[in-house]
Design an enzyme around this catalytic site. Structure first.
Site, short mmCIF file in Angstrom:
data_model
loop_
_atom_site.label_atom_id
_atom_site.label_comp_id
_atom_site.label_asym_id
_atom_site.label_seq_id
_atom_site.Cartn_x
_atom_site.Cartn_y
_atom_site.Cartn_z
N GLU A 262 21.02 39.88 61.99
CA GLU A 262 21.27 38.37 61.49
C GLU A 262 21.01 37.55 62.87
OE1 GLU A 262 24.62 36.94 59.32
OE2 GLU A 262 24.48 38.53 57.76
N LYS A 319 27.53 29.53 48.58
CA LYS A 319 28.24 29.77 49.79
C LYS A 319 29.45 29.09 50.31
CE LYS A 319 26.20 33.29 52.16
NZ LYS A 319 26.10 33.99 53.66
#
Ligand code: NAG
Ligand code: NAG
Ligand code: NAG
Ligand code: NAG
Ligand code: NAG
Ligand code: NAG
Ligand code: NAG
Ligand code: NAG
Length: 465
Positions: A262, A319
């Site tokens: 990531e 999120k």
């Protein structure tokens, strides 16, 4: 006859297909913490359109994994953190998980790796990690999938105690014996690699008074010289990756590779999230793609090309946390681009300067006190291939009007007699003659500026004609 023709054909193909070893790969994280995303089959089409052939998921959702079947897209799937304790404790549980969630899909869906948990040290699943990885490996072996599918676990950079200077990189001491060493041992034994999640954005945002934005965004900048290893780092991501390599090296795991599972930059943030924004996100991700696809490895591992998964495909509206968390996507759920950057190599991004450049060791200067003096030189990039370099050298010594007498046979800068050394001499002469004007050290990407005198044998490189 037919097989001879095929042989010739394959030979020709190999001349035109760039070697996959020469440069790294770009994949993308397909997170789904949102209630407004397109269907998995539409997502597959989107990735194909963008030229992406590697994707990372956060689970083994049946619809998603199936959508990638019979495509050329490789998939990393994940065992969520909540399953680690059962997986660590119970081989039958892991066997059932692998049977249902891996062997049920592979190889129609090409699963290249399983991420066992995500950032587990930050999430207190530490003790279960290595036992779970070992059980998953035993299960894969039962299904004869252990040769196809690697097992690893993405770690956050917070696993490091020290990351600056890069060469002093080390893991948190309380993690080393319980989990880091056993994990690295497992990765080595199974021929796998370490997954890291690395965010220059966090480092910059928290230290914007000390870290230059250009350095974080892979833009032209003087770089940061590491006092221990002498390398000049020209971007923060390379420095973060090498801090991990240094930490592994300190534990004698020099043979385990790293993949960045990531990295990303948010296009929006709260007012205290310094650096968040569309322009910076476009610069970070756009320059990162160029750096990965045209550059080599990091200074500590120049021969290991970078494999990077961007975070993330979509903005994810469910999120939790600060605004940035919902704004890492390269795409809106509508599939519109948040900002327009190429995700594959194009002529436009190969030519641009300032990224994908090799960092140069600065001999005899540990950088602790010396700052950028303003003097600069131009040198050849070893990464562009002989033909391009020769063409640029011919131009510099011909039409370009560089002084190339010192690199003629018998003259002071003939040795070392290499194309790179000669090209560097000629490029620098051209650069100095043009008063170091912007653009006079480019040669179609075959040259770059350094701020320390280049070292090629006894040859002196002039500056400031
Ligand atoms: C993938 O292709 C195989 C062979 O053509 C086929 O049997 C299978 O049903 C396909 N799988 C999916 C999910 O489309
Ligand atoms: C181990 O996992 C299997 C399969 O999921 C399950 O049937 C069994 O109850 C589990 N054993 C324990 C002790 O949890
Ligand atoms: C498959 O994985 C999902 C979560 O990723 C889990 O809920 C499910 O129990 C797994 N199936 C088996 C048989 O373990
Ligand atoms: C972490 O997990 C252990 C047990 O595995 C527990 O004793 C401890 O309280 C947990 N710590 C935190 C911060 O949640
Ligand atoms: C990288 O590869 C080159 C050529 O094979 C080799 O000479 C060099 O020592 C390697 N560098 C490192 C750091 O492994
Ligand atoms: C590490 O990566 C390099 C190339 O990037 C590769 O040649 C080497 O085999 C890899 N090592 C392992 C252990 O996979
Ligand atoms: C760096 O250079 C300074 C000044 O020359 C010196 O005091 C220091 O010990 C050096 N540090 C290292 C790590 O070599
Ligand atoms: C890229 O560089 C080459 C020369 O190296 C040049 O011919 C070409 O026009 C450039 N392309 C762009 C888009 O700048």
């Amino acid at each position: 006859m037919a097989s001879f023709a095929l042989y010739i054909f394959l030979m020709l193909i190999s001349l035109f297909v760039p070697s996959s070893e020469a440069s790294g790969s770009i994949g993308i994280n397909y997170g789904r913490v949102a209630n407004d995303l397109p269907s998995p089959s539409k997502v597959v089409e989107l990735l194909k359109t963008e030229g992406l052939n590697r994707v990372k998921l956060y689970d083994t959702d049946a619809n998603v994994v199936t959508a990638f079947a019979n495509t050329s897209i490789k998939v990393i799937v994940a065992m969520p953190n909540e399953l680690l304790s059962s997986s660590a404790a119970n081989q039958s549980f892991t066997d059932a998980w692998v049977k249902a969630n891996i062997s049920g899909y592979h190889p129609a869906t090409e699963i290249e790796a399983i991420a066992v948990g995500n950032e587990v040290f930050a999430n207190n699943y530490t003790n279960y990690l290595v036992p779970a990885m070992k059980n998953v490996h035993a299960s894969l072996t039962k299904f004869n999938l252990h040769k196809d599918i690697k097992i690893s676990s993405p770690i956050a950079l917070s696993a490091l105690e020290t990351s600056y200077p890069v060469s002093s990189g080390s893991f948190k001491p309380e993690l080393v014996e319980p989990v880091i060493k056993p994990m690295l041992e497992f990765l080595r034994r199974t021929g796998s690699y370490l997954m890291i999640n690395a965010y220059p954005f966090f480092a910059y945002s928290a230290n914007s008074d000390k870290i230059s934005l250009d350095y974080a965004l892979f833009k032209e900048n003087p770089g940061v010289v590491d006092s221990g290893n002498g390398f000049r780092y020209t971007n923060l991501l390379d420095a973060q990756i090498d801090a991990v390599y240094a930490a592994m090296s300190a534990l004698k795991y020099d043979d385990v590779n790293v993949t960045v599972t990531e990295t990303g930059w948010p296009s929006k943030g709260d007012s205290n999230e310094i650096g968040a924004g569309e322009d910076n996100a476009a610069s970070y991700n756009g320059n990162l793609v160029k750096r990965v696809l045209t550059g080599r490895g990091t200074p500590l591992r120049p021969n290991d090309s970078l494999n990077v998964f961007l975070f993330a495909l979509f903005n994810e509206n469910q999120k939790p946390g600060p605004t940035s968390e919902r704004n890492y996507g390269l795409f809106y759920p509508s599939e519109q681009k948040v900002y327009d950057i190429p995700l594959t190599l194009t002529e436009a991004n190969v030519n641009s300067s300032g990224v994908g450049k090799r960092e140069v060791p600065v001999n005899g200067n540990n950088g602790s006190t010396t700052s950028f003096s303003g003097e600069s030189w131009c040198v050849a990039s070893g990464d562009v291939g002989k033909e391009k370099l020769q063409g640029a050298l011919d131009y510099a010594c011909g039409e370009g009007g560089a002084d190339c007498t010192p690199i003629q046979n018998g003259a002071t800068c003939y040795n070392p007699n290499t194309l790179e050394a000669h090209a560097s001499y000629a490029f620098n002469s051209y650069y100095q003659k043009n008063s170091r004007a912007s653009g006079s050290c480019d040669f179609g990407g075959a040259a770059y500026v350094v701020t320390q005198p280049p070292k090629y044998g006894k040859c002196e490189f002039p500056t400031g004609y």
